[in-house]
Motif scaffolding. Sequence first.
Motif, short mmCIF file in Angstrom:
data_model
loop_
_atom_site.label_atom_id
_atom_site.label_comp_id
_atom_site.label_asym_id
_atom_site.label_seq_id
_atom_site.Cartn_x
_atom_site.Cartn_y
_atom_site.Cartn_z
N ASN A 157 0.80 -1.22 0.00
CA ASN A 157 0.00 0.00 0.00
C ASN A 157 0.84 1.27 0.00
N VAL A 158 1.98 1.25 0.70
CA VAL A 158 2.88 2.40 0.64
C VAL A 158 3.39 2.59 -0.78
N LEU A 159 3.76 1.50 -1.44
CA LEU A 159 4.30 1.58 -2.79
C LEU A 159 3.24 1.99 -3.82
N HIS A 160 1.98 1.88 -3.45
CA HIS A 160 0.91 2.40 -4.30
C HIS A 160 0.77 3.91 -4.18
N GLY A 161 1.50 4.50 -3.24
CA GLY A 161 1.38 5.94 -3.03
C GLY A 161 0.20 6.33 -2.15
N GLN A 162 -0.35 5.35 -1.42
CA GLN A 162 -1.53 5.64 -0.61
C GLN A 162 -1.25 6.63 0.51
N TRP A 163 0.02 6.74 0.90
CA TRP A 163 0.38 7.61 2.02
C TRP A 163 1.28 8.76 1.59
N ASP A 164 1.46 8.97 0.30
CA ASP A 164 2.31 10.06 -0.18
C ASP A 164 1.78 11.42 0.25
N ARG B 248 -12.57 -8.15 10.53
CA ARG B 248 -11.63 -7.03 10.41
C ARG B 248 -10.19 -7.54 10.46
N ALA B 249 -9.94 -8.56 11.29
CA ALA B 249 -8.59 -9.12 11.39
C ALA B 249 -8.16 -9.74 10.06
N MET B 250 -9.09 -10.44 9.41
CA MET B 250 -8.79 -11.04 8.12
C MET B 250 -8.51 -9.97 7.07
N HIS B 251 -9.32 -8.91 7.07
CA HIS B 251 -9.10 -7.81 6.12
C HIS B 251 -7.73 -7.18 6.34
N PHE B 252 -7.36 -6.99 7.61
CA PHE B 252 -6.07 -6.41 7.93
C PHE B 252 -4.93 -7.29 7.42
N MET B 253 -5.03 -8.59 7.63
CA MET B 253 -3.95 -9.50 7.23
C MET B 253 -3.85 -9.66 5.71
N THR B 254 -4.89 -9.28 4.99
CA THR B 254 -4.80 -9.29 3.52
C THR B 254 -4.29 -7.97 2.98
N GLY B 255 -3.96 -7.04 3.89
CA GLY B 255 -3.62 -5.69 3.44
C GLY B 255 -4.82 -4.99 2.86
N ASN B 256 -6.01 -5.44 3.30
CA ASN B 256 -7.30 -4.95 2.79
C ASN B 256 -7.49 -5.25 1.32
N LEU B 257 -6.67 -6.17 0.78
CA LEU B 257 -6.90 -6.63 -0.59
C LEU B 257 -8.07 -7.61 -0.65
N LEU C 55 -10.53 -0.05 -8.04
CA LEU C 55 -11.19 1.21 -8.41
C LEU C 55 -10.38 2.41 -7.91
N PHE C 56 -9.84 2.28 -6.69
CA PHE C 56 -9.16 3.40 -6.04
C PHE C 56 -7.83 2.94 -5.44
N PRO C 57 -6.85 2.59 -6.25
CA PRO C 57 -5.60 2.01 -5.72
C PRO C 57 -4.77 2.97 -4.87
N ASP C 58 -5.04 4.28 -4.95
CA ASP C 58 -4.24 5.24 -4.19
C ASP C 58 -4.93 5.73 -2.93
N LEU C 59 -6.10 5.17 -2.58
CA LEU C 59 -6.76 5.54 -1.34
C LEU C 59 -6.22 4.71 -0.19
#
Length: 372
Positions: free
Chosen positions: A89-96, A288-297, A305-309
């Motif tokens: 997610n960082v490499l997607h620029g989500q936190w730039d 929520r734990a499962m979503h977190f461990m998938t990186g929310n993928l 739809l929104f790779p940079d959010l």
Amino acid sequence: MTAIDPTAHLTAEQIEELGHELDAIRDEVIAGRGEKDAVYIRRVISAQRKLELASRGVLLFSIFPPAWLLGTACLSVAKIMDNMEIGHNVLHGQWDWMRDPKIHSTTWEWDHVSPADQWKHSHNELHHTYTNVIGKDNDLGYGIMRVDEDQKWHPFHLGQPLWNFINACFFEYGIAAYDLELGKNLHKRRRKNPEFRARAKAVGRKIRKQVLKDYVIHPLLSGPSFLTTLAATFTANLVRNIWSHSVIMCGHFPEGVQVFERRSIKGETRGQWYLRQMMGSANISGSRAMHFMTGNLSHQIEHHLFPDLPSHRYAEVAVKVRALFEKYELEYVTGPLPKQVFSAWRKVFRLSLPNKRPGVKTPDREQELVAA
């Protein structure tokens, strides 16, 4: 693609209106980003680093079975967190938008054999632009699998369940290989290309760095626990690779997910691009734990739809996106992890065999799929 186009009932005007509605959802999240989001990612990074450090400490005593089990489990989780919720997610620029050089897509390097800059090109620029377009998206079948009934079958495809399993076990190396487009660049003349040679050397350096860290330095620090720490690190990498492969395969390969011809994206509008992301992705339902461990993928549709959010915002976005699926009478492909894994693997096996009834293909379609 399937014989029946699941989007055929939509007019061009409806598709563009859908695009405007999705733009509005994205704009709302961007306008609402702030300190709460920044605190989230900093806490996740801090927790991951502490967990990895603690697991390395426990593995100093990995000669004792309880320490081996605890250290291996914690290191596996730490590596998954680094790759999925943080690195990807960082490499997607989500936190730039934070303007923090320590959490920026241009400076981040992850616990992975694929160099960040090469991964960003093959994933962000190619995969997310050409999602599920045969011959353009290397993530579609990873270059080793037949992914569509109309794609010409070869005896090689009989082994694709095995190729896919091996790829899952050593997934980070598989990613590095198709980041390099290794298959087409193995030709003698292509191997001499200066650009390819430079990228191959960069991968070689990253592999050496990872191997030195995981399989030399940390085991040596364990002294008498050298061999058990070595085995623990290998196991943690194996768990991380299989998990990330499973999550990604479930997001792109289950039954109901569409693939597309190259000619179908010629002159593609913003609305049509959005529609392709919606039909070319699938979600995984869960806690929520499962979503977190998938990186929310697990919210793969929303991610495409929104790779940079920011990834932790996908859950709130999913409610609005799913409402649009219902409004425009589209299928929102989702299901629990076991169901999606079974569906994806069933498709892998089904497409490893020749079609019982070959589909009707136009000359252009046949030529395009053979080339892919």
